[in-house]
Write a protein that holds these residues in place. Sequence first.
Motif, short mmCIF file in Angstrom:
data_model
loop_
_atom_site.label_atom_id
_atom_site.label_comp_id
_atom_site.label_asym_id
_atom_site.label_seq_id
_atom_site.Cartn_x
_atom_site.Cartn_y
_atom_site.Cartn_z
N GLU A 154 -2.42 9.92 7.18
CA GLU A 154 -2.00 8.42 7.21
C GLU A 154 -3.03 7.55 6.53
N VAL A 155 -3.50 8.04 5.37
CA VAL A 155 -4.41 7.29 4.75
C VAL A 155 -3.77 6.39 3.72
N ASP A 179 -7.08 1.58 1.66
CA ASP A 179 -8.09 1.96 2.32
C ASP A 179 -9.08 3.11 1.62
N LEU A 180 -8.48 3.95 1.23
CA LEU A 180 -9.35 5.02 0.41
C LEU A 180 -10.23 4.44 -0.57
N ARG A 181 -9.42 3.38 -1.44
CA ARG A 181 -10.38 2.70 -2.63
C ARG A 181 -11.66 1.88 -1.88
N GLU A 182 -11.11 1.23 -0.88
CA GLU A 182 -12.19 0.35 -0.18
C GLU A 182 -13.32 1.29 0.14
N ALA A 219 0.88 -1.24 0.04
CA ALA A 219 -0.02 -0.05 0.20
C ALA A 219 0.93 1.32 0.07
N ASP A 220 0.37 2.40 -0.72
CA ASP A 220 0.90 3.57 -0.72
C ASP A 220 0.28 4.43 0.28
N VAL A 221 0.97 5.46 0.68
CA VAL A 221 0.01 6.50 1.53
C VAL A 221 -0.29 7.54 0.56
N VAL A 222 -1.57 7.78 0.76
CA VAL A 222 -2.31 8.83 -0.03
C VAL A 222 -2.31 10.13 0.32
#
Length: 66
Positions: free
Chosen positions: A10-11, A15-18, A2-5
Amino acid sequence: MADVVCLCNEVLDVDLREYLDTHPVGSIEELREQASICNKCMQCQELVESEIYLARVRRQRAEGQF
């Protein structure tokens, strides 16, 4: 991996896509209203807006498959 957006919150991109896949968000403003995923630092605006767009495309494709 995962990459931090958003560094401020700290998202992670996964997590954002989900979240976007399960919540019909049309804009970054709606995302700010609905979730604590995004504040107004604006550092990640382009990334978040592109994820919102891609989630909208995924939802439209899923609706078209039925």
